[in-house]
Design an enzyme around this catalytic site. Structure first.
Site, mmCIF file in Angstrom:
data_model
loop_
_atom_site.group_PDB
_atom_site.id
_atom_site.type_symbol
_atom_site.label_atom_id
_atom_site.label_comp_id
_atom_site.label_asym_id
_atom_site.label_seq_id
_atom_site.Cartn_x
_atom_site.Cartn_y
_atom_site.Cartn_z
ATOM 1 N N GLY A 19 1.018 -1.221 0.275
ATOM 2 C CA GLY A 19 -0.203 0.099 0.382
ATOM 3 C C GLY A 19 0.570 0.908 0.187
ATOM 4 C CB SER A 21 1.196 3.522 -5.481
ATOM 5 O OG SER A 21 2.841 3.978 -5.337
ATOM 6 N N GLY A 23 -3.142 7.442 -3.986
ATOM 7 C CA GLY A 23 -3.256 8.027 -5.383
ATOM 8 C C GLY A 23 -3.745 6.683 -6.628
ATOM 9 C CB ILE A 25 -7.846 2.741 -7.152
ATOM 10 C CG1 ILE A 25 -8.269 4.263 -6.977
ATOM 11 C CG2 ILE A 25 -8.889 2.475 -5.721
ATOM 12 C CD1 ILE A 25 -8.499 5.452 -5.811
ATOM 13 C CB ALA A 26 -5.004 -1.831 -7.313
ATOM 14 C CB SER A 27 -0.976 0.635 -4.674
ATOM 15 O OG SER A 27 -0.194 0.968 -3.496
ATOM 16 C CD GLU A 162 6.305 8.979 -10.868
ATOM 17 O OE1 GLU A 162 5.845 7.526 -11.165
ATOM 18 O OE2 GLU A 162 6.297 9.292 -10.321
ATOM 19 C CG HIS A 230 2.081 6.709 -13.687
ATOM 20 N ND1 HIS A 230 1.784 5.653 -13.686
ATOM 21 C CD2 HIS A 230 2.987 7.665 -13.377
ATOM 22 C CE1 HIS A 230 3.259 5.463 -12.780
ATOM 23 N NE2 HIS A 230 3.191 7.187 -12.218
ATOM 24 C CG ASN A 341 1.459 -3.017 -5.725
ATOM 25 O OD1 ASN A 341 0.860 -2.829 -4.695
ATOM 26 N ND2 ASN A 341 1.908 -3.866 -5.086
ATOM 27 C CB CYS A 347 2.562 -0.619 -15.935
ATOM 28 S SG CYS A 347 1.073 0.624 -15.381
HETATM 29 O O1 SUG Z 1 4.088 3.683 -9.427
HETATM 30 N N1 SUG Z 1 2.341 0.647 -8.163
HETATM 31 C C1 SUG Z 1 2.927 1.628 -9.071
HETATM 32 C C2 SUG Z 1 1.838 1.037 -10.018
HETATM 33 C C3 SUG Z 1 2.540 1.230 -11.447
HETATM 34 C C4 SUG Z 1 2.289 1.903 -12.570
HETATM 35 N N2 SUG Z 1 2.736 2.071 -13.951
HETATM 36 C C5 SUG Z 1 2.042 3.030 -14.992
HETATM 37 N N3 SUG Z 1 1.046 3.175 -14.920
HETATM 38 N N4 SUG Z 1 3.065 2.716 -15.744
HETATM 39 C C6 SUG Z 1 2.872 3.357 -8.395
HETATM 40 O O2 SUG Z 1 2.334 3.597 -8.300
HETATM 41 C C7 SUG Z 1 3.230 0.062 -5.518
HETATM 42 C C8 SUG Z 1 3.046 -0.713 -4.782
HETATM 43 C C9 SUG Z 1 3.285 -1.429 -3.333
HETATM 44 O O3 SUG Z 1 1.894 -0.299 -3.095
HETATM 45 O O4 SUG Z 1 3.759 -1.997 -2.494
HETATM 46 C C10 SUG Z 1 2.859 0.780 -6.846
HETATM 47 O O5 SUG Z 1 3.917 1.068 -6.635
#
Ligand code: SUG
Length: 416
Positions: A19, A21, A23, A25-27, A162, A230, A341, A347
């Site tokens: 968790g 990141s 912003g 939502i999945a993380s 990024e 992103h 994540n 990605c």
């Molecule tokens: O930066 N997730 C990455 C996902 C990156 C996706 N990349 C693109 N959209 N190109 C991020 O948010 C989650 C890690 C954690 O919660 O343990 C994470 O870093």
């Protein structure tokens, strides 16, 4: 011959759900869940194989050295004494999302006729801010031929960058000069805007891009606030096609006008918010797709299988491919472990336009090298990681041993 090659990040043995990141939502919603690194990495390999089966050239990057004890040391702690969120940041396998590795300007776009790559600084998120050193070492090895490539260090902080996730390129064919679009954020409401406008400007200057073929476009605050951390969560481009959500850009009318002025051939395929809400776009990740040109002609979307589960999204996509537009085929892939994540098919890859013969062959995927990688993953990647595992010192050894076995199998010991 110049061709587009997708380099996928191999999902590392420490893939976990911490968790980290804000912003994303999945993380946030999977924070604390038990991850499955072995299954995750095998899903990534299967995606590469699916792209090869479509006739597309494929490369890969290897996981970085984790846990990053040097980073912990610079924070005045070690694995045993670090607070859990810092320990998790040191363990993060986030380099798997290769779209955040670098921004790539293909040779036809640049003043010196070389392909330029700037490694992303990823300064906004602590767990990603220490990726660039390992990534840079790898880029310098893969693209070492200075007659064809120029690999740049990161844009300095505080200008968040990024990489390719906020960069789009329109062109008539990958080998011809294109228009490069840098999408930046100003604010994301409760969430950070990770890409700074100054980063895009600096990269365009360093890469020697023509000012009339370079655009800076602001990402919509509403999109970031809805979870589009992103631009590639709400828009993707390939050759003459821009596939975008209606609410991707802050000022949609001027964004489209600027794109049309710079690249009149553009075909904008817009998904209206009345058909697919931003919330559904983020849940299904239909835009986090690889928009690819098939060898037989026409564009295909390689998208996450989650897109099939959101009725409004799948219906819209099926109607789109049945119509007369440029996108004619949908290919769903299972990358669920990464998706949890916030990382979809787009990605996981970095697009590089180059002659494959000029790239270090150790980074080019073949069915045989993927077999080799798969065997190492099956033998060494942990099956599961629960948050508490990160506190076990033996676990660090298991993660390091797994990566070392992969480097060994690929003759990439130099990156150890
Ligand atoms: O930066 N997730 C990455 C996902 C990156 C996706 N990349 C693109 N959209 N190109 C991020 O948010 C989650 C890690 C954690 O919660 O343990 C994470 O870093």
């Amino acid at each position: 011959m110049l061709t587009e090659i997708n380099f996928d990040g191999i999902i590392g043995p420490s893939h976990n759900y911490a968790g980290l990141s804000l912003g994303n939502i999945a993380s946030a919603s999977n924070a604390g869940a038990v991850s499955e690194p072995r299954a995750a990495a095998l899903q990534g390999i299967a995606k590469m194989r699916a792209n090869i089966a479509l006739g597309l050239p494929q490369g890969f990057f290897v996981p970085l050295d984790r846990p990053n004890t040097g980073w912990l040391e610079s924070l005045g702690c070690d694995l045993a004494s670090a607070e859990p969120h810092i320990r998790a940041a040191a363990y993060s396998a986030s380099a798997m999302w290769a779209a955040n590795a670098a921004t790539v300007s293909p040779a036809p776009d640049t003043a010196d006729g070389r392909c330029h790559l700037t490694v992303a600084n990823l300064v906004t998120m602590p767990h990603r801010s220490h990726e660039w050193t390992g990534t840079l070492a790898q880029l310098r090895l893969a693209f070492a031929d200075e007659r064809h490539f120029a690999v740049h260090g990161p844009v300095p902080a505080p200008y968040g960058d990024e990489g390719a996730a906020n960069h789009m390129r329109l062109c008539d064919g990958h080998g011809s000069a294109g228009v490069e679009i840098f999408v930046y954020g100003k604010t994301g409401g409760p969430f950070p805007a990770r890409q700074h406008v100054e980063a895009g400007k600096a990269i365009a200057r360093r890469h020697g891009l023509a000012p009339d073929a370079t655009l800076l476009i602001q990402q919509s605050e509403t999109a970031i606030a809805a979870g589009a951390f992103h631009n590639d969560v709400v828009a993707v481009a390939n050759e003459t096609v821009l596939f975008t959500h209606e609410q991707a850009f802050e000022d949609r009318t001027s964004a489209y006008a600027a794109i049309r002025a710079a690249f009149p051939q553009v075909q904008i395929v817009e998904v209206p918010a009345s058909s697919v809400s931003l919330a559904d776009a983020i849940k299904s990740y239909l835009f986090n797709a690889q928009l690819v040109t098939l060898p037989e002609g026409g564009h295909a979307l390689v998208l996450p299988s989650e897109s099939q589960e959101v009725t409004a999204v799948w219906q819209w996509l099926e109607a789109m491919v049945a119509g007369n537009g440029p996108i004619r085929r949908l290919v769903a892939v299972n990358v669920r472990q990464s998706m949890a994540n916030g990382g979809g098919p787009a990605c996981l890859r970095l697009r590089v336009v180059a002659d494959p013969a000029t790239i270090d062959p150790r980074f080019i995927a073949t069915p045989e090298s993927l077999d080799r990688i798969e065997r190492v993953i099956a033998a060494h990647w942990p099956e599961r990681i629960a948050p508490a595992d990160l506190a076990d010192p033996r676990f660090a050894d298991a993660v390091r041993t797994a990566r070392a076995a992969l480097l060994d199998a690929l003759d990439l010991g130099k990156l150890a």
